[in-house]
Design an enzyme around this catalytic site. Structure first.
Site, PDB file in Angstrom:
ATOM      1  CB  SER A 132      -8.368   0.665   5.614  1.00  0.00           C
ATOM      2  OG  SER A 132      -8.935   1.873   5.454  1.00  0.00           O
ATOM      3  CE  LYS A 161      -3.870   1.859   2.553  1.00  0.00           C
ATOM      4  NZ  LYS A 161      -4.771   1.708   3.938  1.00  0.00           N
ATOM      5  CB  SER A 187      -8.097   3.549   2.816  1.00  0.00           C
ATOM      6  OG  SER A 187      -7.289   2.754   3.783  1.00  0.00           O
TER       7      SER A 187
HETATM    8  N1  GLN Z   1     -13.004   3.960   6.369  1.00  0.00           N
HETATM    9  C1  GLN Z   1     -12.709   4.339   7.443  1.00  0.00           C
HETATM   10  C2  GLN Z   1     -12.152   5.735   7.415  1.00  0.00           C
HETATM   11  O1  GLN Z   1     -12.507   6.451   6.349  1.00  0.00           O
HETATM   12  C3  GLN Z   1     -11.429   3.520   7.875  1.00  0.00           C
HETATM   13  C4  GLN Z   1     -10.368   3.918   7.183  1.00  0.00           C
HETATM   14  C5  GLN Z   1      -9.113   3.048   7.602  1.00  0.00           C
HETATM   15  O2  GLN Z   1      -9.121   1.894   8.245  1.00  0.00           O
HETATM   16  N2  GLN Z   1      -7.946   3.562   7.161  1.00  0.00           N
HETATM   17  O3  GLN Z   1     -11.560   6.183   8.168  1.00  0.00           O
END
Ligand code: GLN
Length: 483
Positions: A170, A71, A146
């Site tokens: 994410s 990532k 994400s």
């Molecule tokens: N979808 C969540 C957010 O937007 C989690 C994101 C994540 O785990 N980095 O904060």
């Protein structure tokens, strides 16, 4: 099926076994994946290596030269590390994140960097400055986020495995939406050094893989105490490969509050619920007991998370000012104007929204009412889990309330987007590990089944997930063929 396609059909563990037995050449495998990654039409990658490293790690190394997709949130020395943000355009860090360094040290090779929501803020990968990632099961749909690029790359066979980060879901949610395995370790199991920070008290790195064995194998080489991250800690025992074939004596708790009833906040889709219930039956068939459990404060997890995470993000993102990294706009003007223009043009809408929310929650007049209250709720949630784990081995839920949705379906409604995290946010707030495995399909799209356990229960959790995976028998080849 061509020879090259066959190569990329192997799980990582299978490929490593063949490389060790000298039946497969790691360079040939790297090239097969490199070719697929370079031809990526899912927008899963933001950078792909030109060639395999020379020399390749020896076949005897633990990971035998296996290519890895990383990532873009992880710093990789000399290689673009942009966290999905325009503000880091062209940024090539002078050092490598510890987790990536650990994996390279174990014989992994860097195949590419994967697309993501900007600074890991999002659940659909539509908040990337590099454009959305497409779901290989249906290209009109999102891969989740994400870590959407990592999930799509693994699901489509554009990488044997990948790493991502999970702050509120994410790793697990994109794994669920792409039909693969994703694991968020116990907070502190993996070093955060070199991971571009979103919310430091929640962020954890973890594996995204085709099966549970690969998740255990990759995780086993990621973890460890790092003197450069004082919140990291050595696992009490090494991560081992799972072998369990039954679930005798395992007590699974289904939290009423997350599964909902009439006032179900998340509105779990009927097809997701059916797949979840089917998986519970299979678990019972393997000897597990299934009962309802109570997490009374879990319905408030989302509200607490969307105060704590933006609050920490507002502080973490203060460092992007046009002076040290990436983009600079208005360098000819005075300092404050340059800061403002760089941040104004460099950050996307969602990141700006979070910075404003977080700054507000931390402001002196509202600190107690918002941030302070959210911290109290966080403690209550951790206590709820503690009480449940006195009677149950794992808490189980659907990973995401729904399957992959269409691109654009939720971009105009941030609150609808945030509801994606309804079942995944409580675990990072409590610092505990959780894994998502595919439980089947609903209308042709993958559904994720989540198991969460007490801190440092990774080995037991991987074993339970492994036993379940065998009876579920999910076949992800369809997505890889399409990818
Ligand atoms: N979808 C969540 C957010 O937007 C989690 C994101 C994540 O785990 N980095 O904060």
């Amino acid at each position: 099926m061509s020879a090259l396609t066959e190569l990329t059909e192997l799980t990582a563990a299978e490929a490593i076994a063949r490389i060790r037995a000298r039946e497969l050449d790691a360079g040939e495998l790297f090239e097969a994946y490199r070719g697929r990654a370079a031809a990526d039409d899912l927008n899963a990658y933001t950078w792909v290596a030109d060639a395999a490293p020379d020399p390749l790690p020896a076949p005897e190394t633990p990971l035998a030269g296996l290519p890895l997709a990383v990532k873009d949130l992880f710093c990789t020395i000399g290689v673009p590390s942009q966290a999905g943000s325009k503000i880091l355009e062209g940024y090539r860090p002078p050092y490598t994140a510890t987790v990536v360094a650990n994996l390279l040290e174990a014989g992994s090779t860097l195949l590419g960097k994967t697309n993501q929501d900007e600074f890991a803020m999002g659940s659909s990968n539509e908040n990337s400055a590099f454009g959305p990632v497409l779901n290989p099961w249906d290209r009109r749909r999102v891969p989740g986020g994400s870590s959407g690029g990592s999930a799509a790359a693994v699901a489509a066979g554009l990488a044997p495995w990948a790493i991502g980060t999970d702050t509120g879901g994410s790793i697990r949610q994109p794994a669920a939406l792409c039909g693969i395995v994703g694991l968020k370790p116990t907070y502190g199991a993996c070093s955060r050094y070199g991971m571009i920070a979103f919310a430091s008290s929640l962020d954890q790195a973890g594996p995204l893989t085709r099966d549970v064995t690969d998740a255990a194998l990759l995780l086993s080489r990621m973890v460890g105490h790092d003197p450069r991250d004082s919140t990291s800690i050595a696992m009490p025992e090494p991560i081992t490969l799972p072998t369990a074939t039954d679930l005798r004596g395992i007590r699974l708790g289904v939290p009423e509050e997350l599964l909902g009833g009439a006032d179900d906040g998340a509105g779990i889709e009927p097809g997701v619920r059916a797949s979840f219930e089917q998986a519970l039956k299979l678990a019972e068939g393997l000897g597990a007991t299934v009962d309802t459990c109570r997490l009374p404060h879990a319905p408030h997890a989302l509200s607490a998370y969307y105060l704590i995470a933006p609050a920490e993000a507002s502080a973490n993102l203060a460092r992007f000012d046009g002076v040290r990294y990436g983009l600079r706009v208005g360098g000819e003007s005075d300092l404050l104007t340059m800061y403002g223009r760089t941040r104004g043009e460099g950050f996307g809408a969602e990141v700006k929204r979070r910075i404003m929310l977080g700054t507000y929650a931390l402001s002196s007049g509202y600190y107690d009412a918002y941030y302070g209250t959210a911290l109290k709720v966080r403690t209550k949630i951790a206590e709820d889990f503690k009480a449940v784990f006195a009677e149950f081995d794992f808490v189980v839920t659907p990973t995401s309330p729904w399957t992959a949705f269409e691109l654009g379906a939720k971009t105009d409604d941030p609150l609808a987007m945030y509801l994606n995290d309804f079942c995944t946010v409580p675990m990072p707030l409590a610092g505990i590990p959780a894994i998502s495995i595919p439980s089947g399909l609903s209308d042709g799209l993958p559904v994720g089944f989540q198991l969460a356990g007490p801190a440092f229960s990774e080995n037991r959790m991987l074993n339970a997930a492994y036993a379940l995976e065998r009876v579920i028998g999910f076949d992800a080849a369809a997505a890889r063929a399409a990818g």
